[in-house]
Design a protein around this motif. Structure first.
Motif, PDB file in Angstrom:
ATOM      1  N   PRO A  42       0.786  -1.244   0.189  1.00 14.12           N
ATOM      2  CA  PRO A  42      -0.049   0.054   0.029  1.00 14.12           C
ATOM      3  C   PRO A  42       0.830   1.162  -0.212  1.00 14.12           C
ATOM      4  CG  PRO A  42      -0.045  -1.170   2.082  1.00 14.12           C
ATOM      5  CD  PRO A  42       0.549  -1.792   1.140  1.00 14.12           C
ATOM      6  N   ASN A  43       0.245   2.238  -0.612  1.00 14.31           N
ATOM      7  CA  ASN A  43       1.111   3.443  -0.602  1.00 14.31           C
ATOM      8  C   ASN A  43       0.711   4.307   0.392  1.00 14.31           C
ATOM      9  OD1 ASN A  43       2.603   5.877  -1.466  1.00 14.31           O
ATOM     10  ND2 ASN A  43       1.632   6.154  -3.534  1.00 14.31           N
ATOM     11  N   ARG A  44       1.754   4.609   1.350  1.00 12.10           N
ATOM     12  CA  ARG A  44       1.257   5.445   2.373  1.00 12.10           C
ATOM     13  C   ARG A  44       0.847   6.976   2.306  1.00 12.10           C
ATOM     14  NH1 ARG A  44       5.372   8.805   4.065  1.00 12.10           N
ATOM     15  NH2 ARG A  44       7.407   8.958   2.979  1.00 12.10           N
ATOM     16  N   LYS A  45       1.182   7.373   0.789  1.00 10.69           N
ATOM     17  CA  LYS A  45       0.803   8.984   0.519  1.00 10.69           C
ATOM     18  C   LYS A  45      -0.534   8.692  -0.545  1.00 10.69           C
ATOM     19  CE  LYS A  45       5.326  10.476   1.475  1.00 10.69           C
ATOM     20  NZ  LYS A  45       6.032   9.289   1.488  1.00 10.69           N
ATOM     21  N   LYS A  46      -1.500   9.427  -0.270  1.00  7.01           N
ATOM     22  CA  LYS A  46      -2.326   9.527  -1.149  1.00  7.01           C
ATOM     23  C   LYS A  46      -2.067  10.389  -2.416  1.00  7.01           C
ATOM     24  CE  LYS A  46      -6.356   9.098   2.045  1.00  7.01           C
ATOM     25  NZ  LYS A  46      -7.535   9.716   2.657  1.00  7.01           N
ATOM     26  N   LYS A  47      -2.637   9.773  -3.544  1.00  3.05           N
ATOM     27  CA  LYS A  47      -1.954  10.630  -4.665  1.00  3.05           C
ATOM     28  C   LYS A  47      -3.161  11.931  -5.093  1.00  3.05           C
ATOM     29  CE  LYS A  47       0.931  10.654  -8.103  1.00  3.05           C
ATOM     30  NZ  LYS A  47       2.302  10.681  -7.958  1.00  3.05           N
ATOM     31  N   ALA A  48      -2.449  13.135  -5.010  1.00  2.00           N
ATOM     32  CA  ALA A  48      -3.576  14.252  -5.046  1.00  2.00           C
ATOM     33  C   ALA A  48      -4.634  13.901  -6.265  1.00  2.00           C
ATOM     34  CB  ALA A  48      -2.675  15.469  -5.296  1.00  2.00           C
ATOM     35  N   GLU A 102      -0.365  14.517   0.882  1.00  6.07           N
ATOM     36  CA  GLU A 102      -0.766  13.993  -0.597  1.00  6.07           C
ATOM     37  C   GLU A 102       0.456  14.508  -1.645  1.00  6.07           C
ATOM     38  OE1 GLU A 102      -4.554  13.957  -2.322  1.00  6.07           O
ATOM     39  OE2 GLU A 102      -5.631  14.883  -0.522  1.00  6.07           O
ATOM     40  N   THR A 103       0.362  13.661  -2.609  1.00  5.41           N
ATOM     41  CA  THR A 103       1.606  13.976  -3.524  1.00  5.41           C
ATOM     42  C   THR A 103       0.857  14.505  -4.653  1.00  5.41           C
ATOM     43  OG1 THR A 103       2.381  11.727  -3.207  1.00  5.41           O
ATOM     44  CG2 THR A 103       3.127  12.669  -5.088  1.00  5.41           C
ATOM     45  N   LEU A 104       1.452  15.588  -5.047  1.00  2.00           N
ATOM     46  CA  LEU A 104       1.016  16.625  -6.263  1.00  2.00           C
ATOM     47  C   LEU A 104       1.287  15.774  -7.552  1.00  2.00           C
ATOM     48  CD1 LEU A 104       1.027  18.979  -4.047  1.00  2.00           C
ATOM     49  CD2 LEU A 104       1.991  20.221  -6.139  1.00  2.00           C
TER      50      LEU A 104
END
Length: 258
Positions: free
Chosen positions: A7-13, A53-55
């Motif tokens: 699982p990716n710990r950072k949500k994609k913007a 969140e990742t831009l």
């Protein structure tokens, strides 16, 4: 056997199509990267993009706004400099952990409600002059007001800058409290004070360099400028203030007459 999905710990913007993206920003007096930065800032401050969140990639942002990648990069770098975004080599650009939307409060229309609003603010003195002076609009009048310039914070974040004048005889009732606590709740709580009229005037403006620095907003960002006056039954001014609220922290609620 397939490897388990990590699982990716950072949500994609969320994609630009869901966030009001605008293509082909026209040329004008305001640089395109500044306009793009403003629109990205709005997504963070409104809660569309959350902390961590990742831009989208520079390529995606450039495509969304119809500009070259260097222009999109300038916009992102501007927000990194402001501390709203955080860039990590090899991992991308993220919304900073501290970039949470500021809590908005209503600009109240009754003295009691205004006092309640100010009760939760935390003041910090920027300047104080306990040598009595005249009101700024009362040239030639006797100096009888204590001057303070203060920064008020809400939930640990700058909320408004206020330059206030309080009648000397009122200040002397509780100088320690007036130096360290919000002034309006103290005045309203003192039933011996003759506050016959309380009036405030609101106008919309933009932040100059000093105000922007104190409030943690860009130069030229919207601010709500309020002039507030309390007078006694004989017309004497008890309190006068000039306040600059950050525009994203104020909402005006008005009940319309039928």
């Amino acid at each position: 056997m397939n490897a388990p999905e990590v699982p990716n710990r950072k949500k994609k913007a969320r994609s630009a199509s869901k966030n009001g993206g605008h293509k082909a920003i026209p040329s004008g007096p305001i640089p395109r990267y500044v306009i793009i930065a403003d629109r990205l800032r709005q997504r963070v401050e409104s809660g569309i993009w959350h902390a961590g969140e990742t831009l989208p990639s520079l390529h995606s942002l450039a495509s969304e706004f119809g500009v070259a990648r260097p222009t999109a990069r300038q916009a992102v770098q501007l927000l990194v400099k402001e501390g709203l975004l955080s860039s990590q080599r090899g991992q991308g650009t993220f919304v900073s952990a501290t970039a949470t939307p500021i809590k908005t409060t209503p600009l109240e229309t009754s003295l009691y409600e205004l006092a309640q609003t100010y009760r939760v603010l935390v003041p910090r003195i920027l300047e104080i002059d306990e040598v009595p002076r005249a009101l700024p609009s009362a040239m030639g009048q006797p100096p009888q007001y204590i001057y303070m310039r203060r920064l008020h914070s809400l939930d640990g974040r700058p909320y408004c800058v206020i330059s206030l004048y309080i009648a000397e005889h009122i200040f002397k009732l509780a100088p320690g409290k007036f130096r360290s606590e919000p002034v309006i709740p103290l005045m309203v709580a003192n039933k011996s004070l003759d506050i016959a009229q309380a009036r405030q005037t609101l106008s919309i403006g933009t932040a100059d360099a000093e105000t922007a620095t104190l409030l943690g907003i860009p130069v030229g960002a919207p601010v709500a400028n309020v002039i507030r006056t309390f007078t006694s039954s004989d017309g004497s001014v008890l309190y006068y203030a000039e306040v600059a609220y950050r525009g994203d922290g104020i909402r005006l609620e008005i009940d319309l007459k039928s």
